[in-house]
Write an enzyme that holds these catalytic residues in place. Structure first.
Site, PDB file in Angstrom:
ATOM      1  CG  HIS A  11      -8.712   5.610  10.981  1.00 30.10           C
ATOM      2  ND1 HIS A  11      -9.839   5.203  10.047  1.00 30.10           N
ATOM      3  CD2 HIS A  11      -9.409   5.514  12.136  1.00 30.10           C
ATOM      4  CE1 HIS A  11     -11.007   5.299  10.806  1.00 30.10           C
ATOM      5  NE2 HIS A  11     -10.696   5.334  11.906  1.00 30.10           N
ATOM      6  NE  ARG A  62      -2.636  -1.252  -0.843  1.00 29.32           N
ATOM      7  CZ  ARG A  62      -2.390  -2.439  -1.181  1.00 29.32           C
ATOM      8  NH1 ARG A  62      -2.257  -3.519  -0.422  1.00 29.32           N
ATOM      9  NH2 ARG A  62      -2.135  -2.694  -2.590  1.00 29.32           N
TER      10      ARG A  62
END
Ligand SMILES: [Zn+2]
Length: 233
Positions: free
Chosen positions: A105, A55
């Site tokens: 987050h 990612r």
């Protein structure tokens, strides 16, 4: 005018960032519980590391879209009166020019040391267990808030919501707490609330106003309205 903006997966998705809310319910072929929980990391750390390493590397393939650019403009218009909170772990807000982003987050471009608990900028892979530059312990994990963990900076976010005149939720499902509760918190303290989302969300009826469409269209139009209001237009 004090404004709190929350951005979610829908904003990144328009830049081509895959999210686990894509149609198949998987995140790049993985079940969320296999890559985004503390239990997954304990059980199969190498799988989790390789997932986030990929990612992180994939950030090179995406660019900010007009929604990110418009929110950077909003920061220039409002200065400290804007609190920009994101659920996204990519760096697209920063690359569009936003200087102060609350990553509730966590961030792909950050590592968290399980030895000394420090957070640090990180752009390399983690799957080869590099030592922490601070304490030397080889226990660096992705600095991402997993399911079951407490999001970052909740005190700061709740304080901003308490003092906000306007709360705007952009590209979020409205289903994941604690962010799903932000609209309640803002309304409780008298803020006007606006939702900008591709489709009506679970929480649409909780907002004073809801607009549907791509964030890349809706957000620049809304920021234009704010700019006109500020200039007395
Ligand atoms: Zn350390």
């Amino acid at each position: 005018m004090r404004v709190v903006v929350l951005t979610g997966a829908g904003v990144s998705a328009e830049s081509g960032v895959p999210t686990f809310r894509d149609a198949d319910g998987l995140w790049e072929g993985h079940r969320v519980e296999d890559v985004a929980t503390p239990e997954a990391y304990e059980y199969q750390p190498s799988v989790v590391h390789k997932f986030y390493d990929a990612r992180r590397a994939a950030l090179a393939d995406v660019e900010p879209n007009p929604a990110h650019v418009a929110l950077a403009r909003l920061e220039r218009l409002l200065g400290d009166d804007l609190t920009l909170v994101t659920q996204n772990i990519d760096d697209l807000h920063e690359r569009a020019g936003s200087g102060h982003v609350v990553h509730m987050h966590g961030e792909l471009l950050s590592a968290l040391c399980r030895g000394c608990r420090r957070r640090m900028p990180w752009s390399d892979v983690l799957h080869d267990y590099p030592p922490c530059p601070h304490c030397g312990v080889a226990e660096l994990r992705p600095d991402v808030v997993w399911f079951g963990e407490i999001p970052y900076e909740m005190d700061r976010i709740l304080e901003a919501l308490t003092g906000a005149d306007l709360f705007v939720s952009i590209g979020t499902s409205g289903m994941v707490y604690p962010a799903a509760g932000f609209v309640h918190q803002a309304r409780l303290h008298g803020a006007r609330t606006l939702e900008l989302n591709l489709a009506p969300s679970e929480g649409t009826t909780l907002f004073h106003e809801s607009r549907q469409g791509p964030a890349g269209t809706l957000v620049p139009a809304w920021v234009d309205e704010v700019a006109a209001t500020l200039s007395g237009g």
